[in-house]
Structures are given as C-alpha cells and as structure tokens.
Design an enzyme around this catalytic site. Structure first.
Site, PDB file in Angstrom:
ATOM      1  N   GLU A 181       0.853  -1.189   0.000  1.00 56.98           N
ATOM      2  CA  GLU A 181       0.000   0.000   0.000  1.00 56.98           C
ATOM      3  C   GLU A 181       0.883   1.231   0.000  1.00 56.98           C
ATOM      4  OE1 GLU A 181      -2.820   0.299   3.196  1.00 56.98           O
ATOM      5  OE2 GLU A 181      -3.774   2.045   2.314  1.00 56.98           O
TER       6      GLU A 181
ATOM      7  N   GLU B 252      -5.221  -2.970  12.709  1.00 58.44           N
ATOM      8  CA  GLU B 252      -4.917  -3.788  11.524  1.00 58.44           C
ATOM      9  C   GLU B 252      -5.878  -4.971  11.436  1.00 58.44           C
ATOM     10  OE1 GLU B 252      -3.099  -2.229   9.614  1.00 58.44           O
ATOM     11  OE2 GLU B 252      -2.212  -0.900  11.104  1.00 58.44           O
TER      12      GLU B 252
ATOM     13  N   HIS C  46      -9.198  -3.961  10.042  1.00 60.85           N
ATOM     14  CA  HIS C  46      -9.180  -3.732   8.597  1.00 60.85           C
ATOM     15  C   HIS C  46      -9.644  -4.976   7.818  1.00 60.85           C
ATOM     16  CE1 HIS C  46      -7.775   0.220   7.631  1.00 60.85           C
ATOM     17  NE2 HIS C  46      -6.578   0.110   8.172  1.00 60.85           N
TER      18      HIS C  46
HETATM   19  N1  B3K Z   1      -2.944   0.936   5.672  1.00 59.34           N
HETATM   20  C1  B3K Z   1      -1.641   1.119   6.243  1.00 59.34           C
HETATM   21  C2  B3K Z   1      -0.963   2.373   5.814  1.00 59.34           C
HETATM   22  C3  B3K Z   1      -0.264   2.284   4.510  1.00 59.34           C
HETATM   23  C4  B3K Z   1       0.538   3.537   4.267  1.00 59.34           C
HETATM   24  C5  B3K Z   1       1.117   3.565   2.911  1.00 59.34           C
HETATM   25  N2  B3K Z   1       1.958   4.709   2.703  1.00 59.34           N
HETATM   26  C6  B3K Z   1      -1.678   1.079   7.731  1.00 59.34           C
HETATM   27  C7  B3K Z   1      -2.986   1.329   8.340  1.00 59.34           C
HETATM   28  O1  B3K Z   1      -3.558   2.382   8.265  1.00 59.34           O
HETATM   29  O2  B3K Z   1      -3.505   0.427   8.921  1.00 59.34           O
HETATM   30 ZN    ZN Z   2      -5.430   1.702   8.749  1.00 59.15          ZN
END
Ligand code: B3K
Ligand code: ZN
Length: 888
Positions: free
Chosen positions: A127, A304, A307
């Site tokens: 990401e 996390e 998510h």
């Molecule tokens: N989704 C990742 C963050 C990614 C950052 C990329 N530059 C962590 C989070 O928000 O859970």
């Molecule tokens: Zn996140």
C-alpha cells in the site's frame, strides 16, 4: 530552474479500469540480491468500462522484464512497449492469459516499498502503490483478484515462507530449496498483497470464532524477541472477540499471521491474513516498553485486525476514498481501546492528538478534505485528516444514529458491499438508509477542508428565565477552496447551576423539561440561536461536551467560570478541557508579559485537582488534567508563534507548580508508589502517569532529595515507564541542580540497552528533545554514532523527527541552524526513502506561522530543496504546496 512537474491525479477523472484481473498465480524465486517473479494473470475486458485504444497498460516500476507471453505465445518486442512506469501490450483480445517474468533487487530497495530486505528477512509493503515494484499489474484498488502464491527459497536462510490466505502445501526441491504454497480465497486489491521470508520464530495461540472455527494465530519475530509478544497476542484476541460482539464480524481464513519487522515506513499493514508490523507495535516487555508503547500496540494490533472487514473485505474504489477504510477503522480502534481501559481518558488522548496534528494540518498549506480532490503522491495523504478527522466524521454519524441504528447501518454496509471496492458515499448512504435520516448536508464533512470555528455568545433574561445561546459557524478558507458552506454539526451542550449541577436543557416551546443533563443540538445554518427556558439564574454553559464534533469553540469564559467547570462539569472531557483552556490562557499571558507572576488562583486550582488523588480517583484522568499544553499546541494558539517565550513561560509555570505545591506533589508520589508486582491494568497505568507527572513538576524545582528520588527511580529500573520518566527529568534538568546525573544516566541506559533497537530509539529521542542549548550539536554528533543509520525509519524518526517535531525550542533556533540541519537530512534521505523524507518536511510546512526572520530562513531551505534535481514526487508535492505554488 526548469522542471517538468509531476502530474496531478484528480478524483473527477476517475474511470473504471478497462481490464480486470480475475486470478493471479505468482511464483517467487526469492533471494536478497535478486528475486525472480513469474506472474500468470487471467485478464478480461471490464464490461463496465469504456473501450480504450485496445492496448493493455500494466503498472510496473524498477522491474527488469525477462519475458512476456500472451496465451502461451512469447511476445516479440514489437508487440509490447516497456516504459519507465508501465508495460503496454498492444492490441490484446477481450479475454486472455498473460505471463510475465521479471527480476527485482530487494537488497537495493531502500524505499521500503515493494519487496525489500529488513535485517535478514525479506518482506513487502504494497500500500498504496508498491505492488508495481513486484510485478507488472493493474495496481489500483478497484481491481480485485484471487491470488495464489508459490514461494521458493533457500531452506536454511528462509525456513519460514509466508503469504496471504491459507497455506496449501510445502515441499523441498531436489536442490535443497523449499517451496511453500499459499492460496487466498478472497479476491483482493494488489495493495493487500504480502510475502515474508526469513528465519523467524513464532509465538502461537488459537482463537475460536463465533461460529466455532478454531483459528491458529502466529506472531513471527526474530528468535531473540519471542519473550516480547504476549501483549500483542492478548490484544489480538481481545480485538477478534470485540469485533464479533460489537460489529458481528468474524475472522474468515484458516490462519492469522503477524510478522514484526524492524525496517518499516509506518506503523503496520493490514495485508489479508498476513499483517506486517513495525516491530515497535508488537514487541514489548515491562522493562523495555512504556505504558504508552503498550497502549500503542493494543491500538495498532486491533486497527490492523479490524481492517480485515473495513478495508479488506470491503475496500476503496480509489485512493481518494482512503478514509472509507482508515477513518472508519480508526473510529473502531478508538472505541475498542476505550472499552479496554478508561473511555474518558481515551477520548482526551484522541482529541489531544487531533488538535496537535490535524488542526494544524487543516490550517496549513497541505490542508485537504477527508476525501481529497487531488494529489500528486498518494503516500502524502496518509494524514491526520484522512485518519483522525475521518474517524471523527464516522463518530459523528454514530452519534447521530445512536448505537442501535448505527449497528444497523454497519450491518447493511457489510452485507451490501462485501467483496467490493466502494466509496465514502456508499458508506454514508447505508447510514442514511439504516438510520432513516437525511445526511445530505452532513456529506460536506467529506468534501470541505478546514476546521470549523464556532463563535458562541449568550444572554440571559432574568425576568423570563430565558437563556439564549447564539452560535456562528465559519470555516477558514484552505488552499484551492475559497468558499465554505455551513456544516451539520452535532453540538452537545449542558447548563450548570451555581452549585455546579446539571440543569434541564429545555428549549423554548417545549412543554416539558427534560431530565437534567446533556442536550445534543443540531447546527445547520451559519448562525443559529437557541433559547432555553425555565432557568432561575444565569447558567454556566458547558459547550461541545465529549468533543461532539471536530471544531474549535470560542466562548468568552472568565477564569472563574473555567475553574468552576474544571471542578464541577459532569462531562469529564469538558472538565479536562476547562483545565486546558485555563492553562493555555495563563501561559499565553505569561508569554506576553515575561515578569507576570503565576496567579495564586491558578496554583490553588491545581492544588485542588491534586487533592482529588484518593483511592476512588481516576489517576489517569488526573494526570491528563495536570499535563500542561505542549509548546507546539501553545504556538498554534498564537498569531505569530513566539518560540522562546512559550518555552520560558511553560517552564516558569511548571516550576511554580513544582515549588508551590511541593508537599501535595510529594503526597502524590507517596500514595502512588509502584507496587513490587508490575501491573498493566488501567488503574496501575494511571498511577504511574500521575506519579510521573508529579515527579516532572518536582524536578522543575529540584532539591537534593527530589533529585535522589528521581535517580533512584531510574536506577531501580522497575519498568520502562518509570525509567524513561526519570531519565527525561535528569536529562532536562539544569546541571546546576543535578550535576552530571543526566549524563551518567544516559550512559548507563546506553550500556544496558545498546542491543535493543526499540529501546535505543528512546535513547536517541530523549537527547534530541532535550531543551539544553547544545542539543543540535549533540544531534549532529549522534548522526555519526555507530548505531545511527538513515536506512532505518524508526531510527530516523527517533533522532531527526524527534528533534524537528518534538523540540520546537531548539529546532526553531533563530540562527536557522535547525532548519538547515533538517533540509540537509531531507535531501540525503530523499533518494533513499522518499516517504520518510517527505514526512520530515512537516515542521517546515508551517513556516507562515513564525516571525519574519524565521519565515525567511525556513522559506530559504524550502526553496533550496525545490532547486534540487531529481526530487521525488513525495517531497516535491509537499515543498511546492508549502511555498504556495499552484499545481493543476
Ligand atoms: N494501511 C496502512 C498504511 C499504509 C501507508 C502507505 N503509505 C496502515 C494502516 O492504516 O492500517
Ligand atoms: Zn489503517
């Protein structure tokens, strides 16, 4: 200098992808120096997209293409084109299989995006757009693919081979190499792809889901760290249970793996079934991690994990929708953490952070809406606005709907969009439908940048007993957005009588008085007037209770009223906020008038707060009340930041508290002694926070016995929270009072922890944050320290970040040395790791907030950076926007 400016990506230009990739089978021949990636992609034209020029465009960067074949026919060079950032295959059919073979070089990858080396292991970060550094692909979140992966590697160097999804087999090849196969049954965008290979040890546990499936949980770490995973594992299991109970969300794969790595650009990454973490958010033992570290781990592990539903099962259509997953997931992790400890304290911490980071962002050159309209480099938009303001926007909807309807709304969202890539609009529509409310005006929160200001005024009519509150809202203009419309703002209000009790908040026209307490008002117009009736005397208003919206409230409170609210408000958040306002006001007066003594009334109010420290008290809350606003927050409240004045005033006030309330503070130390048995309960953490706040004040006016106590606390080494608190006091104290105790403690600390990178980061950070006059020299010296390296983001943040962000006094030294230092480091870092370089720019983006001399000095450094050839898009975007240059 002439430069071709990088393209700006606009939300309004969104088009569905021309091709979809239904299936991807990837084979990796893993090596640190060189890895070969073989990809087999099943592509087809997207029926929902317009037909383009007939060519297929695959994203790809830093790839060496070895072969490309379409439906088993190796393509001659005439049939494709390799560009710097893409592979274009000419005139492809409507449905076909494409095979590519590329070489990548993980050991050369200092940007830590794509496949890279951390210590002895290989890991990935995709990401937002890192997958294109692994293989040619349509690297955008609305292309959702079913991935299967085979990892082949030297069995001795890489005994553990992990990828997303479920393990489906392992074998050893004749040449001794090992192959592990993984299959992820859930279609996902490429940004959630991950592989890890290394000699790792697992800490394992199990979790039984709601429906009775037993899921093995593994946390993979370097073997020496297996004794530091308990807290992360506990947090994970608690998060899994919480998501079932609160949102009805169950885990969906046969295994859940976490890997902790030491080189990581941010906190952690929610890759499907294989979360990769910055070691900082996994590893903790009482002697190595502070209470804040423990809380950070709990929050990030949960974030996390959450998510998996809010981000992975339902993902973002495009990167403008980033807050769809981040805002909602932050809201979820905030609520989870609130449930694990003290809800009130958690809210204070979250708001403190929002005000410290998001409000300034919203008032600066990088201001953008929760759903941005455009960007140059998406990595620059993982911001406090997208995350924290985004969470506030979800929180407001949850509050508008109430818990039951909000749950109906999230159920609907999960059911309707499972397996899809969607928009914030889709989310709001679910809330609207399930809540049966009209959120059309509310939607502006997603589109409009800037922090709304609510100017409040009131009047009381003693004859009629009517109290009128007038609220004017306005949002300051932000770059590219000169017109601002009124927002729908949930505004929680209470009215206090002279004894401090809540009154009924009865609106004019209502026949019956509600029960005394908080009333949620809905603001919609630029000016709103509310008249409350049935009052015997003029009440004291308690405004924006619980911080019901991410706004700034202005109301002309007297000091006496603030002291009164601080003592009596039934809303814990506003009790704290009143204390903050009182301190801010006094500190700004002390800045303006350097010989003004600290008023007795203030000291008395703090003394009264200290008296609340008894068996029933919430010590954590008390510690928050006792924490003075930070130097940068004070700066944010001034028209022109007075760097030196703020430091002087804050020290003056802290020393006055330390001297004049000495006995009360000593009492706090006595009552809150650390028990022999270490305990991580919220109550124990609260006691430590309060005791160390007291120690901090006492050490501002230190007598030999206090210094001795501080040194003893450091030496006892009972837990890292206490050790760091004592060390910070010793390092910051005037050597006139403590002799060389600070230096000695630093040396002892180094000797004890030189081999523990996360603890050593604290050692670097403390020195960088010291207010001592020679701090910059010291920081420059530490750049040469054998343990310092620019290639580890944690270390860079610990030394350079801590100096630039955490030490306003020395960073903003009027000779400009701090600015030069930071610009030099950014220029060194940019070719290595643009994301980290760009993040470090933050304190310089705020140059307009300073006096003319400093403005000129910072601007000169920004201009100097902009002159440099070959700047990354990341740094270019932030610098050019900071200098007010238009992009289009
Ligand atoms: N989704 C990742 C963050 C990614 C950052 C990329 N530059 C962590 C989070 O928000 O859970
Ligand atoms: Zn996140």
């Amino acid at each position: 200098m002439y430069r071709t400016t990088p393209p700006v990506i606009h939300l309004k230009d969104y088009r569905p992808p021309e091709f979809l990739i239904d299936r991807a089978a990837l084979h990796f021949d893993l090596g640190l120096e060189e890895t070969a990636v073989h990809a087999e992609l099943d592509l087809r034209r997207n029926p929902a997209a317009k037909r383009g020029d007939g060519d297929l465009y695959l994203d790809g960067e830093h790839l060496e293409l070895l072969e490309v074949a379409l439906d088993d026919r190796t393509l001659p060079p005439a049939e494709y084109e390799i560009r710097e950032d893409a592979l274009v295959v000419h005139r492809v059919p409507d449905r076909f299989r494409l095979r590519t073979r590329v070489l990548i070089r993980p050991a050369d990858n200092t940007a830590l995006e794509g496949l890279y080396v951390s210590g002895d292991m290989l890991c990935t970060q995709c990401e937002a757009e890192g997958f294109r550094r692994i293989t040619y692909f349509i690297d955008r979140p609305d292309v959702m693919t079913r991935f299967s992966v085979a990892l082949a590697a030297d069995a001795e160097r890489f005994p553990v081979l992990l990828a997303n999804g479920n393990p489906v087999g392992e074998e050893t090849l004749e040449d001794g190499r090992k192959v592990a196969r993984w299959d992820d049954p859930f279609p996902k965008p490429s940004y959630l792809f991950a592989v890890v290979a290394g000699d790792l040890a697992a800490v394992s546990d199990r979790f039984t889901t709601l429906s009775g499936r037993e899921v093995p949980l593994n946390i993979y770490v370097e073997p020496e760290n297996t004794d530091k995973c308990d807290h992360a594992m506990r947090s994970l299991k608690a998060a899994m249970r919480w998501d079932e109970e609160r949102y009805g969300r169950e885990y969906d794969l046969d295994v859940f793996n976490i890997v902790a790595v030491s080189h990581f650009n941010m906190g952690a990454m929610e890759n499907k079934g294989l979360n990769v973490f910055n070691a900082k958010y996994i590893l903790a033992r009482p002697d190595t991690a502070t209470d804040m570290d423990f809380a950070g781990i709990e929050g990030v592990v949960a974030h996390e994990y959450f998510h998996n539903w809010t981000g992975n099962r339902i993902t973002c259509r495009d990167w403008f929708q980033l807050s769809l997953k981040e805002g909602f997931t932050v809201y979820r992790d905030q609520e989870f953490s609130a449930d694990q400890s003290s809800r009130g304290v958690k809210r204070i911490e979250d708001v403190r952070m929002l005000r410290a980071r998001q409000f300034p962002e919203d008032a600066g050159p990088m201001a953008h809406p929760v759903r941005p309209d455009s960007y140059i480099e998406i990595n620059n938009f993982y911001t406090a606005t997208v995350y924290e303001k985004g969470a506030e926007v979800v929180r407001m909807q949850a509050n508008l709907l109430g818990p039951e309807r909000f749950r109906k709304g999230t159920d609907l969202y999960f059911e309707r969009f499972d397996g899809q890539a969607v928009t914030t609009e889709d989310f709001v529509r679910c809330m609207e439908e399930a809540g049966d409310i009209d959120l059309s005006q509310f939607r502006r929160w997603y589109a409009q940048a800037g922090t709304p200001v609510l100017e409040c005024a009131d009047s009381f009519d003693a004859h009629t007993g009517a109290y009128t509150l007038e609220i004017r809202q306005h949002t300051p203009t932000t770059p590219g957005q000169s017109t601002k419309l009124p927002l729908q703002i949930p505004f929680a209000v209470g009215l206090l009588d002279a004894a401090g009790a809540d009154l009924p908040v009865q609106l004019d026209g209502e026949t019956e008085a509600p029960a005394p307490g908080t009333r949620m008002l809905a603001l919609r117009e630029a000016v709103e007037r509310f008249t409350f009736v049935g009052l015997d005397a003029e009440p004291v208003p308690s405004l924006l209770r619980g911080f019901s919206a991410p706004v700034i409230v202005r109301y002309p409170y007297t000091d006496a009223q603030l002291t009164f609210l601080m003592a009596h408000d039934s809303d814990g958040f506003n009790r704290w906020d009143a204390a903050q306002s009182l301190s801010v006001r006094l500190l700004l007066e002390l800045v303006a008038e350097s010989d003004k003594p600290v008023p007795e009334a203030y000291i008395e109010a703090v003394g009264r707060a200290l008296k609340q420290d008894d068996a029933d008290a919430d010590q954590a809350l008390l510690a928050e009340v006792l924490t003075l606003p930070s130097e940068s927050y004070l700066g944010d409240q001034m028209t022109v930041v007075d760097v030196d004045g703020i430091h002087r005033a804050r020290e003056q006030l802290a020393a006055a508290i330390g001297e004049q309330l000495r006995d009360a503070l000593l009492g706090v130390l006595e009552r809150n002694q650390e028990p022999v048995e270490y305990d991580l309960s919220p109550a124990a953490m609260g006691r430590r926070a309060l005791r160390n706040a007291a120690l901090g004040y006492l050490m501002r006016a230190p007598t030999p016995d206090i210094v001795e106590r501080c040194r003893a606390q450091f030496e006892a080494g009972h837990n890292m929270t206490d050790v760091i608190a004592a060390l910070r006091c010793l390092v910051d104290a005037d050597p006139e009072h403590v002799g060389d105790a600070g230096e000695q403690a630093l040396t002892a600390f180094y000797q004890r922890w030189a081999e523990d990178p996360l603890v050593l980061d604290k050692w670097f950070g403390l020195q960088a944050q010291s207010s001592r006059p020679d701090t910059l020299e010291r920081v420059e010296g530490l750049l040469e320290h054998p343990k310092f390296t620019l290639t580890n983001p944690n270390r860079v943040r610990a030394l350079i970040g801590a100096f630039a962000v955490g030490n306003p006094l020395r960073f903003h030294a009027v000779d400009g040395a701090g600015y030069r230092f930071l610009a030099d480091r950014i220029l060194e870092l940019d070719p290595l790791n643009p994301q980290i370089a760009s993040r470090l720019l933050y304190p310089m983006t705020r140059w307009r907030r300073y006096d003319e001399i400093r403005q000129a000095l910072i601007r000169a450094q920004l201009e100097r950076i902009l002159e440099v050839e070959g700047l990354s898009n990341d740094v270019y975007e932030v610098v050019s926007k900071s200098l007010g240059q238009e992009q289009d």
